[in-house]
Design a protein around this motif. Structure first.
Motif, mmCIF file in Angstrom:
data_model
loop_
_atom_site.group_PDB
_atom_site.id
_atom_site.type_symbol
_atom_site.label_atom_id
_atom_site.label_comp_id
_atom_site.label_asym_id
_atom_site.label_seq_id
_atom_site.Cartn_x
_atom_site.Cartn_y
_atom_site.Cartn_z
ATOM 1 N N HIS A 73 0.803 -1.211 0.000
ATOM 2 C CA HIS A 73 0.000 0.000 0.000
ATOM 3 C C HIS A 73 0.846 1.276 0.000
ATOM 4 O O HIS A 73 0.467 2.276 0.587
ATOM 5 C CB HIS A 73 -0.988 0.006 1.165
ATOM 6 N N ARG A 126 -12.559 -4.512 -2.312
ATOM 7 C CA ARG A 126 -11.433 -3.759 -2.871
ATOM 8 C C ARG A 126 -10.614 -4.636 -3.796
ATOM 9 O O ARG A 126 -10.202 -4.197 -4.867
ATOM 10 C CB ARG A 126 -10.568 -3.201 -1.735
ATOM 11 N N ASP A 127 -10.348 -5.872 -3.390
ATOM 12 C CA ASP A 127 -9.533 -6.772 -4.215
ATOM 13 C C ASP A 127 -10.168 -7.013 -5.582
ATOM 14 O O ASP A 127 -9.471 -7.118 -6.580
ATOM 15 C CB ASP A 127 -9.299 -8.113 -3.516
ATOM 16 N N VAL A 143 -9.585 -3.851 -7.649
ATOM 17 C CA VAL A 143 -8.182 -3.818 -8.079
ATOM 18 C C VAL A 143 -7.987 -4.780 -9.248
ATOM 19 O O VAL A 143 -7.350 -4.441 -10.250
ATOM 20 C CB VAL A 143 -7.233 -4.148 -6.903
ATOM 21 N N ARG A 185 -6.651 -3.910 -12.945
ATOM 22 C CA ARG A 185 -5.440 -4.605 -13.407
ATOM 23 C C ARG A 185 -5.668 -5.377 -14.691
ATOM 24 O O ARG A 185 -4.895 -5.278 -15.635
ATOM 25 C CB ARG A 185 -4.962 -5.613 -12.346
ATOM 26 N N GLU A 222 -2.851 -2.940 -16.138
ATOM 27 C CA GLU A 222 -1.618 -3.455 -15.551
ATOM 28 C C GLU A 222 -0.371 -3.152 -16.389
ATOM 29 O O GLU A 222 0.676 -2.858 -15.819
ATOM 30 C CB GLU A 222 -1.748 -4.961 -15.294
ATOM 31 N N ALA A 266 1.234 -1.542 -9.307
ATOM 32 C CA ALA A 266 0.286 -2.013 -8.300
ATOM 33 C C ALA A 266 -0.079 -0.877 -7.346
ATOM 34 O O ALA A 266 -1.231 -0.753 -6.926
ATOM 35 C CB ALA A 266 0.880 -3.193 -7.532
ATOM 36 N N ILE A 291 -2.557 1.486 -9.102
ATOM 37 C CA ILE A 291 -3.896 0.892 -9.171
ATOM 38 C C ILE A 291 -4.559 0.921 -7.796
ATOM 39 O O ILE A 291 -5.730 1.281 -7.667
ATOM 40 C CB ILE A 291 -3.836 -0.529 -9.753
ATOM 41 N N GLY A 292 -3.811 0.586 -6.768
ATOM 42 C CA GLY A 292 -4.351 0.641 -5.407
ATOM 43 C C GLY A 292 -4.790 2.045 -5.034
ATOM 44 O O GLY A 292 -5.850 2.242 -4.436
ATOM 45 N N VAL A 333 -8.100 2.916 -6.898
ATOM 46 C CA VAL A 333 -9.250 2.244 -6.295
ATOM 47 C C VAL A 333 -9.602 2.901 -4.968
ATOM 48 O O VAL A 333 -10.769 3.212 -4.703
ATOM 49 C CB VAL A 333 -8.984 0.731 -6.146
ATOM 50 N N ASP A 334 -8.613 3.148 -4.133
ATOM 51 C CA ASP A 334 -8.883 3.788 -2.844
ATOM 52 C C ASP A 334 -9.466 5.180 -3.041
ATOM 53 O O ASP A 334 -10.371 5.595 -2.320
ATOM 54 C CB ASP A 334 -7.617 3.853 -1.996
#
Length: 107
Positions: free
Chosen positions: A20, A65-66, A69, A73, A85, A90, A93-94, A97-98
């Motif tokens: 993260h 969330r996964d 993501v 991706r 992707e 990563a 992308i995280g 999404v957040d």
């Protein structure tokens, strides 16, 4: 006593980014622009839907969330949603999404 060789521990620390990790401020601005321009082209100017579904916090509430993501991706085969992707890390992308889940993505 079982222990990992120091070389393995050092290699792991050097090669694996922290979980993260947030992109720096400049990258966050670039990602915000991506949300507004690229994502907004399909998901609507205010991400309230268009060719793609709505991406507001209310619309995303309850979605894992996964899973979100993974969608960013890998894209959605058979739809207009491309896999990001190859272009985004990563961490990027995280962060996206957040950012969407928190509702701070509107221009």
């Amino acid at each position: 006593m079982n222990s990992y060789p120091r070389a393995v521990i050092l290699a792991t620390l050097l090669l694996c980014p922290p979980l993260h990790a947030a992109p720096d401020a400049q990258r966050q601005a670039q990602l915000q622009h991506l949300l507004e321009q690229d994502c907004g082209a399909c998901h609507g100017l205010h991400l309230t839907g268009g060719l793609g579904p709505e991406l507001t916090p209310a619309a995303l509430a309850g979605k894992p969330r996964d899973g979100l993501v993974a969608t960013v991706r890998l894209g959605r085969p058979g739809t207009a949603m491309p896999p990001w992707e190859p272009l985004l890390s990563a961490e990027d992308i995280g962060w996206l999404v957040d950012h969407l889940l928190q509702g701070t993505s509107e221009p």
